[in-house]
Design a protein around this motif. Structure first.
Motif, PDB file in Angstrom:
ATOM      1  N   TRP A 195       0.854  -1.184   0.000  1.00 55.33           N
ATOM      2  CA  TRP A 195       0.000   0.000   0.000  1.00 55.33           C
ATOM      3  C   TRP A 195       0.891   1.236   0.000  1.00 55.33           C
ATOM      4  CZ3 TRP A 195      -5.456   0.069   2.194  1.00 55.33           C
ATOM      5  CH2 TRP A 195      -6.022  -1.204   2.177  1.00 55.33           C
ATOM      6  N   VAL A 196       0.682   2.127  -0.966  1.00 58.15           N
ATOM      7  CA  VAL A 196       1.392   3.401  -1.019  1.00 58.15           C
ATOM      8  C   VAL A 196       0.402   4.474  -0.567  1.00 58.15           C
ATOM      9  CG1 VAL A 196       2.738   4.981  -2.432  1.00 58.15           C
ATOM     10  CG2 VAL A 196       2.763   2.528  -2.945  1.00 58.15           C
ATOM     11  N   LEU A 197       0.735   5.130   0.544  1.00 63.18           N
ATOM     12  CA  LEU A 197      -0.190   6.063   1.182  1.00 63.18           C
ATOM     13  C   LEU A 197       0.416   7.457   1.260  1.00 63.18           C
ATOM     14  CD1 LEU A 197      -1.178   3.766   4.207  1.00 63.18           C
ATOM     15  CD2 LEU A 197      -2.383   3.983   2.022  1.00 63.18           C
ATOM     16  N   GLY A 198      -0.440   8.455   1.245  1.00 62.02           N
ATOM     17  CA  GLY A 198      -0.010   9.838   1.426  1.00 62.02           C
ATOM     18  C   GLY A 198      -0.913  10.540   2.424  1.00 62.02           C
ATOM     19  N   THR A 199      -0.643  11.796   2.667  1.00 57.47           N
ATOM     20  CA  THR A 199      -1.507  12.565   3.552  1.00 57.47           C
ATOM     21  C   THR A 199      -2.786  12.947   2.807  1.00 57.47           C
ATOM     22  OG1 THR A 199      -0.175  14.491   2.934  1.00 57.47           O
ATOM     23  CG2 THR A 199       0.329  13.438   5.032  1.00 57.47           C
ATOM     24  N   PRO A 200      -3.853  13.306   3.521  1.00 62.31           N
ATOM     25  CA  PRO A 200      -5.157  13.515   2.871  1.00 62.31           C
ATOM     26  C   PRO A 200      -5.112  14.457   1.672  1.00 62.31           C
ATOM     27  CG  PRO A 200      -5.410  13.492   5.247  1.00 62.31           C
ATOM     28  CD  PRO A 200      -3.934  13.458   4.987  1.00 62.31           C
ATOM     29  N   THR A 201      -5.737  14.006   0.599  1.00 65.86           N
ATOM     30  CA  THR A 201      -5.878  14.795  -0.630  1.00 65.86           C
ATOM     31  C   THR A 201      -7.321  14.648  -1.085  1.00 65.86           C
ATOM     32  OG1 THR A 201      -3.592  14.215  -1.188  1.00 65.86           O
ATOM     33  CG2 THR A 201      -4.926  15.204  -2.931  1.00 65.86           C
ATOM     34  N   PRO A 202      -8.225  15.466  -0.554  1.00 64.99           N
ATOM     35  CA  PRO A 202      -9.659  15.278  -0.811  1.00 64.99           C
ATOM     36  C   PRO A 202     -10.041  15.287  -2.276  1.00 64.99           C
ATOM     37  CG  PRO A 202      -9.289  16.833   0.984  1.00 64.99           C
ATOM     38  CD  PRO A 202      -7.955  16.572   0.364  1.00 64.99           C
ATOM     39  N   HIS A 203      -9.237  15.910  -3.134  1.00 58.48           N
ATOM     40  CA  HIS A 203      -9.618  16.011  -4.547  1.00 58.48           C
ATOM     41  C   HIS A 203      -9.015  14.889  -5.399  1.00 58.48           C
ATOM     42  CE1 HIS A 203     -11.401  19.838  -3.619  1.00 58.48           C
ATOM     43  NE2 HIS A 203     -10.253  20.308  -3.162  1.00 58.48           N
ATOM     44  N   ARG A 204      -8.388  13.902  -4.775  1.00 55.61           N
ATOM     45  CA  ARG A 204      -7.845  12.781  -5.545  1.00 55.61           C
ATOM     46  C   ARG A 204      -9.011  12.016  -6.181  1.00 55.61           C
ATOM     47  NH1 ARG A 204      -3.023  10.376  -5.134  1.00 55.61           N
ATOM     48  NH2 ARG A 204      -2.651  11.242  -3.048  1.00 55.61           N
ATOM     49  N   ASP A 205      -8.967  11.798  -7.483  1.00 56.14           N
ATOM     50  CA  ASP A 205     -10.088  11.170  -8.178  1.00 56.14           C
ATOM     51  C   ASP A 205      -9.728   9.822  -8.797  1.00 56.14           C
ATOM     52  OD1 ASP A 205      -8.425  11.985 -10.188  1.00 56.14           O
ATOM     53  OD2 ASP A 205      -9.939  13.163 -11.284  1.00 56.14           O
ATOM     54  N   HIS A 206      -8.638   9.216  -8.327  1.00 57.60           N
ATOM     55  CA  HIS A 206      -8.226   7.942  -8.897  1.00 57.60           C
ATOM     56  C   HIS A 206      -7.327   7.205  -7.901  1.00 57.60           C
ATOM     57  CE1 HIS A 206      -5.054  10.861  -9.987  1.00 57.60           C
ATOM     58  NE2 HIS A 206      -4.263   9.866  -9.641  1.00 57.60           N
ATOM     59  N   VAL A 207      -7.114   5.921  -8.166  1.00 56.66           N
ATOM     60  CA  VAL A 207      -6.160   5.088  -7.430  1.00 56.66           C
ATOM     61  C   VAL A 207      -5.410   4.259  -8.464  1.00 56.66           C
ATOM     62  CG1 VAL A 207      -5.831   3.289  -5.698  1.00 56.66           C
ATOM     63  CG2 VAL A 207      -7.686   4.946  -5.413  1.00 56.66           C
ATOM     64  N   GLN A 208      -4.101   4.110  -8.293  1.00 58.40           N
ATOM     65  CA  GLN A 208      -3.326   3.252  -9.179  1.00 58.40           C
ATOM     66  C   GLN A 208      -3.310   1.824  -8.633  1.00 58.40           C
ATOM     67  OE1 GLN A 208      -1.225   6.381  -8.542  1.00 58.40           O
ATOM     68  NE2 GLN A 208      -2.310   7.221 -10.294  1.00 58.40           N
ATOM     69  N   PHE A 209      -3.448   0.854  -9.535  1.00 52.16           N
ATOM     70  CA  PHE A 209      -3.375  -0.556  -9.152  1.00 52.16           C
ATOM     71  C   PHE A 209      -2.361  -1.258 -10.050  1.00 52.16           C
ATOM     72  CE2 PHE A 209      -7.602   0.658  -7.680  1.00 52.16           C
ATOM     73  CZ  PHE A 209      -7.595   0.137  -6.400  1.00 52.16           C
ATOM     74  N   ILE A 210      -1.500  -2.062  -9.420  1.00 53.13           N
ATOM     75  CA  ILE A 210      -0.492  -2.832 -10.146  1.00 53.13           C
ATOM     76  C   ILE A 210      -0.612  -4.294  -9.725  1.00 53.13           C
ATOM     77  CG2 ILE A 210       1.986  -3.202 -10.499  1.00 53.13           C
ATOM     78  CD1 ILE A 210       2.385  -0.220 -10.006  1.00 53.13           C
ATOM     79  N   ASN A 211      -0.690  -5.155 -10.711  1.00 54.51           N
ATOM     80  CA  ASN A 211      -0.783  -6.588 -10.455  1.00 54.51           C
ATOM     81  C   ASN A 211       0.533  -7.246 -10.866  1.00 54.51           C
ATOM     82  OD1 ASN A 211      -1.376  -9.298 -10.268  1.00 54.51           O
ATOM     83  ND2 ASN A 211      -3.412  -9.110 -11.162  1.00 54.51           N
ATOM     84  N   ALA A 212       1.315  -7.675  -9.876  1.00 53.98           N
ATOM     85  CA  ALA A 212       2.597  -8.339 -10.143  1.00 53.98           C
ATOM     86  C   ALA A 212       2.552  -9.791  -9.695  1.00 53.98           C
ATOM     87  CB  ALA A 212       3.733  -7.603  -9.425  1.00 53.98           C
ATOM     88  N   ARG A 213       1.374 -10.394  -9.715  1.00 49.75           N
ATOM     89  CA  ARG A 213       1.210 -11.774  -9.270  1.00 49.75           C
ATOM     90  C   ARG A 213       2.070 -12.752 -10.077  1.00 49.75           C
ATOM     91  NH1 ARG A 213      -0.771 -10.641  -4.791  1.00 49.75           N
ATOM     92  NH2 ARG A 213      -2.979 -10.919  -4.302  1.00 49.75           N
ATOM     93  N   ASN A 214       2.330 -12.455 -11.345  1.00 46.83           N
ATOM     94  CA  ASN A 214       3.089 -13.377 -12.202  1.00 46.83           C
ATOM     95  C   ASN A 214       4.586 -13.099 -12.194  1.00 46.83           C
ATOM     96  OD1 ASN A 214       0.763 -14.682 -12.988  1.00 46.83           O
ATOM     97  ND2 ASN A 214       0.470 -13.432 -14.812  1.00 46.83           N
ATOM     98  N   ALA A 215       5.031 -12.140 -11.405  1.00 47.07           N
ATOM     99  CA  ALA A 215       6.453 -11.777 -11.408  1.00 47.07           C
ATOM    100  C   ALA A 215       7.263 -12.750 -10.552  1.00 47.07           C
ATOM    101  CB  ALA A 215       6.626 -10.347 -10.898  1.00 47.07           C
ATOM    102  N   GLY A 216       8.574 -12.726 -10.751  1.00 45.38           N
ATOM    103  CA  GLY A 216       9.470 -13.520  -9.920  1.00 45.38           C
ATOM    104  C   GLY A 216       9.605 -14.953 -10.380  1.00 45.38           C
ATOM    105  N   GLU A 217      10.536 -15.671  -9.724  1.00 41.22           N
ATOM    106  CA  GLU A 217      10.783 -17.075 -10.019  1.00 41.22           C
ATOM    107  C   GLU A 217      10.967 -17.840  -8.722  1.00 41.22           C
ATOM    108  OE1 GLU A 217      14.112 -17.531 -12.578  1.00 41.22           O
ATOM    109  OE2 GLU A 217      13.129 -16.628 -14.328  1.00 41.22           O
ATOM    110  N   MET A 218      10.584 -19.125  -8.742  1.00 40.63           N
ATOM    111  CA  MET A 218      10.789 -19.987  -7.586  1.00 40.63           C
ATOM    112  C   MET A 218      12.267 -20.342  -7.490  1.00 40.63           C
ATOM    113  SD  MET A 218       7.785 -20.253  -6.231  1.00 40.63           S
ATOM    114  CE  MET A 218       8.098 -21.545  -5.012  1.00 40.63           C
ATOM    115  N   VAL A 219      12.886 -20.030  -6.344  1.00 39.91           N
ATOM    116  CA  VAL A 219      14.297 -20.358  -6.146  1.00 39.91           C
ATOM    117  C   VAL A 219      14.458 -21.617  -5.314  1.00 39.91           C
ATOM    118  CG1 VAL A 219      15.083 -17.993  -6.432  1.00 39.91           C
ATOM    119  CG2 VAL A 219      14.395 -18.770  -4.166  1.00 39.91           C
ATOM    120  N   THR A 220      13.435 -21.979  -4.552  1.00 37.10           N
ATOM    121  CA  THR A 220      13.367 -23.274  -3.883  1.00 37.10           C
ATOM    122  C   THR A 220      11.944 -23.775  -4.063  1.00 37.10           C
ATOM    123  OG1 THR A 220      12.634 -22.485  -1.692  1.00 37.10           O
ATOM    124  CG2 THR A 220      15.006 -22.430  -2.142  1.00 37.10           C
TER     125      THR A 220
END
Length: 579
Positions: free
Chosen positions: A223-248
């Motif tokens: 979660w990336v959070l900031g101090t209150p910004t009442p006029h914020r009209d969007h949220v960014q979403f990133i899906n990295a579920r498929n990233a990385g590799e199994m090392v064990t």
């Protein structure tokens, strides 16, 4: 000890922490944040602006603070504050920070920081935190919370609100949270998410792949959070579920390329850009979501609700036709198996009159006199290091023994060279395999499709049966519940549940005349084939279901938008199709 620690550089000290975590078996509340994740959090927090104060309210080994110090290595060190309820861990964090050239402010809270006797806690420009997932310290109901009282079941939203309460205006916090915090239906948590979103404090949520954190199987989000910004009209979403590799077998790591891609996606979305899948693939995907869509989804903050982790499969008419043909073939085979079983039932003897079938009076002989019992190869001869996904010889493991059959041997193979060295452990049609270690009891008959495969050291093989013994009859006897109990009871006498070959040889088996064994074995084997055939029908019916659903409705599903009810024109006639 202190002299030795003082001689370590920052890289050596991290190795020391990793070794300490490994040998001391730290649980999920104490284990250290993986180095790559710590670096990612510090870079997301941003190196711009040279913050005056960096704070970690649950310091573990100090790895988040040292990652922040590394990010500002070319500038004067900011003030660094580490908080922990564990005195020993706090000392480790302090040493880690000092190895990086800074002197930390240390705060030892008895339980959690919002219950500290010292309520006058200084604020910070950057807060990096990896608090315990889904833990509960109790007592949060006595605190005045800006966005609502967290439920007593866990402290996830207490941590998020505490972090925001100690953030300076214009500051940024980056917090690792359990997945369920982003999308739970718990009324209090959903209301807190609503209040946070409407107050503009949620900038971005990033879904991480599973198995990154030792000590817990729970997957997480950043979660990336900031101090209150009442006029914020969007949220960014990133899906990295498929990233990385199994090392064990149990642990995944994000590589440097994954990190850079994820960071690039975050910065691009933060700066008003886009992140098209066509250009960047499926490992890291993101989009900026308007607030109206978040409201539509009842304030879910799970990235997977907004960015699909897999490309939408395109189902064609040909796929449906093929699935239908495979289903019909499976049904034909099942019908043949049904007829075979019926013929055995009507064949007389045990099949025709089961009520008169009795084992009384049969000779009882030890299993070792009926066949050869062979243990699988020792770990020194066949271990996972010799497995090769490009290998040509299957290796049968205990998990492959199901329903008295060998199933799905696709994930364990070895080379021809290894198999030649272990030729005495090659299987032949008519052998029987028994699980000897772990989940003892399951057994299976080797059919022609597994001729020449190897069997693992956690299995026993029964082979070279006496001339008056039918292997299918022996398999049926081994499958009796009371025999399975006998095997498990003797396996339980060892430190690790394991049945020895010498013990299994002592199992007393009632031995009817060979003709009767064959009649028993034939019927029971045909029933096993009937089970397998109908399982195949179920699998093919499920495949047909998926293909039809994809063809008719697949184009109607897109993230963030209600699905329409239009049915695609398939070009297929109604004959033979589901209506």
């Amino acid at each position: 000890m202190l002299v030795l620690i003082g001689a370590l550089d920052r890289v050596d000290f991290r190795k020391f922490l990793d070794r300490f975590a490994e040998e001391d078996s730290l649980d999920s509340r104490e284990t250290f944040t993986p180095k790559g994740i710590a670096a990612l959090l510090s870079r997301i927090a941003g190196a711009e602006g040279a913050p005056q104060r960096v704070h970690d309210p649950y310091a573990r080994g100090g790895e988040l603070l040292t990652a922040a110090l590394d990010a500002y290595a070319d500038r004067p060190h900011p003030e660094v504050c580490a908080v922990s309820p564990h005195t020993g861990m706090l000392r480790l964090a302090a040493m880690n920070v000092m190895v990086h050239g800074a002197v930390p402010e240390l705060r030892n809270d008895a339980v959690v920081p919002w219950l500290s006797a010292d309520r006058d806690q200084p604020r910070a420009d950057r807060i990096l935190a990896n608090p315990p997932f889904n833990a509960s310290a109790g007592g949060s109901a006595h605190v005045e919370w800006r966005y609502g009282d967290p439920p007593p079941s866990n402290d996830n939203f207490a941590w998020l609100q505490y972090v925001l309460s100690t953030l300076r205006p214009g500051g940024r916090a980056v917090v690792v949270m359990a997945d369920n915090a982003a999308a739970s239906d718990q009324p209090k948590e959903r209301e807190i998410r609503r209040a946070m979103v409407e107050d503009g404090v949620v900038e971005c949520v990033i879904a991480l792949p599973s198995k990154l954190f030792t000590g817990t199987k729970v997957s997480a989000c950043i979660w990336v959070l900031g101090t209150p910004t009442p006029h914020r009209d969007h949220v960014q979403f990133i899906n990295a579920r498929n990233a990385g590799e199994m090392v064990t077998r149990t642990r995944r790591e994000l590589g440097q390329e994954d990190m850079e891609l994820l960071l690039h996606a975050y910065r691009s979305l933060r700066d008003g850009g886009t992140w098209p899948r066509e250009e960047h693939g499926d490992h890291v995907m993101g989009r900026t979501v308007p607030l109206a869509e978040v409201r539509f989804r009842h304030y879910s903050l799970s990235p997977v609700d907004y960015v699909d982790a897999a490309p939408q499969a395109t189902t064609t008419v040909e796929d449906v036709i093929d699935a239908r043909a495979e289903l019909l073939r499976a049904q034909d085979i099942a019908a043949d198996r049904d007829r075979l079983v019926e013929s055995h039932w009507r064949g007389g003897g045990p099949a025709g009159d089961t009520g008169q079938w009795s084992s009384r009076g049969w000779e009882r002989r030890e299993l070792g006199s009926l066949c050869t019992v062979q243990a699988g190869p020792s770990p020194s001869l066949l271990h996972t290091g010799l497995f090769d996904s490009w290998g040509v010889v299957p290796v049968v493991l205990p998990k492959h023994l199901r329903d008295r059959r060998i199933c799905d041997v696709v994930d364990s193979r070895t080379s021809d060279d290894v198999a030649r060295r272990l030729n005495r452990f090659r299987l032949h049609e008519g052998d029987i395999l028994c699980a000897r270690t772990g989940t003892v009891g399951p057994s299976a008959l080797v059919d022609a499709s597994h001729e020449g495969a190897l069997f693992h050291g956690n299995l026993l093989r029964l082979y070279e049966f006496a001339s008056d013994v039918d292997p299918r009859y022996i398999l049926a006897f081994l499958s009796l519940p009371q025999v399975v109990v006998w095997i498990k009871g003797r396996a339980a006498m060892t430190t690790v549940a394991s049945i020895k070959g010498s013990t299994l040889r002592q199992l007393l088996v009632p031995v009817p005349p060979l003709q009767e064994q064959r009649r028993v074995g034939a019927l029971l084997h045909s029933l096993d084939q009937q089970v397998a055939a109908h399982l195949r029908v179920a699998e093919e019916a499920d495949r047909a279901h998926r293909n039809l659903t994809g063809l008719w409705l697949g184009d109607e599903v897109s993230p963030g938008e209600p699905a329409t009810t239009r049915i695609a024109t398939t070009g297929l006639s109604d004959e033979g199709m589901l209506k």
